[in-house]
Design a protein around this motif. Structure first.
Motif, PDB file in Angstrom:
ATOM      1  N   ALA A  16      33.764  38.805  44.206  1.00  0.00           N
ATOM      2  CA  ALA A  16      33.070  38.936  45.497  1.00  0.00           C
ATOM      3  C   ALA A  16      34.051  39.088  46.651  1.00  0.00           C
ATOM      4  CB  ALA A  16      32.156  37.731  45.726  1.00  0.00           C
ATOM      5  N   LEU A  17      35.227  38.472  46.526  1.00  0.00           N
ATOM      6  CA  LEU A  17      36.224  38.518  47.598  1.00  0.00           C
ATOM      7  C   LEU A  17      37.279  39.613  47.401  1.00  0.00           C
ATOM      8  CD1 LEU A  17      36.828  34.677  48.046  1.00  0.00           C
ATOM      9  CD2 LEU A  17      35.523  36.203  49.562  1.00  0.00           C
ATOM     10  N   GLY A  18      37.217  40.300  46.265  1.00  0.00           N
ATOM     11  CA  GLY A  18      38.214  41.321  45.976  1.00  0.00           C
ATOM     12  C   GLY A  18      39.586  40.738  45.736  1.00  0.00           C
ATOM     13  N   ARG A  19      39.616  39.566  45.106  1.00  0.00           N
ATOM     14  CA  ARG A  19      40.892  38.889  44.835  1.00  0.00           C
ATOM     15  C   ARG A  19      41.144  38.796  43.341  1.00  0.00           C
ATOM     16  NH1 ARG A  19      41.309  34.239  49.492  1.00  0.00           N
ATOM     17  NH2 ARG A  19      40.866  35.665  51.202  1.00  0.00           N
ATOM     18  N   ARG A  20      42.373  38.508  43.011  1.00  0.00           N
ATOM     19  CA  ARG A  20      42.763  38.316  41.613  1.00  0.00           C
ATOM     20  C   ARG A  20      42.226  36.973  41.125  1.00  0.00           C
ATOM     21  NH1 ARG A  20      48.827  37.058  39.689  1.00  0.00           N
ATOM     22  NH2 ARG A  20      48.702  35.969  41.661  1.00  0.00           N
ATOM     23  N   PHE A  21      41.788  36.932  39.867  1.00  0.00           N
ATOM     24  CA  PHE A  21      41.318  35.685  39.259  1.00  0.00           C
ATOM     25  C   PHE A  21      42.361  35.193  38.274  1.00  0.00           C
ATOM     26  CE2 PHE A  21      39.037  33.508  35.767  1.00  0.00           C
ATOM     27  CZ  PHE A  21      38.668  32.380  36.479  1.00  0.00           C
ATOM     28  N   ILE A  22      42.727  33.924  38.401  1.00  0.00           N
ATOM     29  CA  ILE A  22      43.701  33.303  37.500  1.00  0.00           C
ATOM     30  C   ILE A  22      43.045  32.094  36.849  1.00  0.00           C
ATOM     31  CG2 ILE A  22      45.912  32.090  37.343  1.00  0.00           C
ATOM     32  CD1 ILE A  22      46.752  33.626  39.915  1.00  0.00           C
ATOM     33  N   ASP A  23      43.060  32.067  35.523  1.00  0.00           N
ATOM     34  CA  ASP A  23      42.561  30.919  34.765  1.00  0.00           C
ATOM     35  C   ASP A  23      43.784  30.242  34.152  1.00  0.00           C
ATOM     36  OD1 ASP A  23      41.552  29.176  32.770  1.00  0.00           O
ATOM     37  OD2 ASP A  23      39.737  30.389  32.589  1.00  0.00           O
ATOM     38  N   THR A  24      44.119  29.059  34.649  1.00  0.00           N
ATOM     39  CA  THR A  24      45.351  28.412  34.184  1.00  0.00           C
ATOM     40  C   THR A  24      45.278  28.010  32.715  1.00  0.00           C
ATOM     41  OG1 THR A  24      44.711  26.208  34.984  1.00  0.00           O
ATOM     42  CG2 THR A  24      45.973  27.626  36.497  1.00  0.00           C
ATOM     43  N   ASP A  25      44.083  27.760  32.197  1.00  0.00           N
ATOM     44  CA  ASP A  25      43.977  27.467  30.760  1.00  0.00           C
ATOM     45  C   ASP A  25      44.456  28.665  29.940  1.00  0.00           C
ATOM     46  OD1 ASP A  25      43.047  24.905  31.184  1.00  0.00           O
ATOM     47  OD2 ASP A  25      40.966  25.344  30.643  1.00  0.00           O
TER      48      ASP A  25
END
Length: 156
Positions: A16-25
């Motif tokens: 929605a924000l046009g940002r990168r998603f990082i999943d630390t797991d």
């Protein structure tokens, strides 16, 4: 807590924000080259927490949405690093909701002999301590939660 919606809400929010998603797991899995539950089961909780801290403290995540594992709260340096990078959001769910969402056999980082209720009672005050924003997520859809976060951050 496990199954509070961190990855689901985080992914939706990033999109929605046009940002990168990082999943630390996922980053921990890639670094250790084995499932998180195997790190805890075979190498111990301390080793898992150490790897988690190393991964989080090495993050340079400008313009990103980060979903962490629930045990991140035990790492004071990690929490300080996350707070320095941006806003920490606590996705709050009731203990009953945690129980209802857990699949049979689901593992999560905890000390030997601690029950899920013990972990919930131990972590909740820590989540509250570090949170810049707290969102009640017990009976809401991920899209609605993400929209609430966007409003509270005044981003749209």
């Amino acid at each position: 807590m496990p199954n509070s919606g961190k990855s689901t809400v985080g992914s939706y929010l990033a999109k929605a924000l046009g940002r990168r998603f990082i999943d630390t797991d996922q980053l921990i899995l890639e670094k250790a080259k084995k499932p998180l539950k195997d790190i805890v089961n075979f190498d111990g909780l301390d080793k898992f927490l150490s790897i988690q801290d190393e991964v989080i403290n090495s993050l340079d995540a400008a313009n990103s949405v980060i979903a962490t594992g629930g045990s991140v709260i035990y790492g004071e340096a990690s929490m300080s690093h996350l707070k320095a990078m941006g806003t920490v959001i606590f996705l709050d769910i009731s203990y009953e909701t945690v129980v209802s969402r857990l699949s049979p056999g689901r593992r999560f980082a905890r000390e030997e002999g601690k029950s899920l209720l013990d972990v919930y009672n131990e972590r909740k005050p820590l989540y509250q301590k570090y949170a810049d924003i707290t969102i009640d997520c017990s009976v809401r859809e991920a899209k609605d939660i993400a929209e609430d976060i966007i409003k509270q951050l005044n981003l749209k």
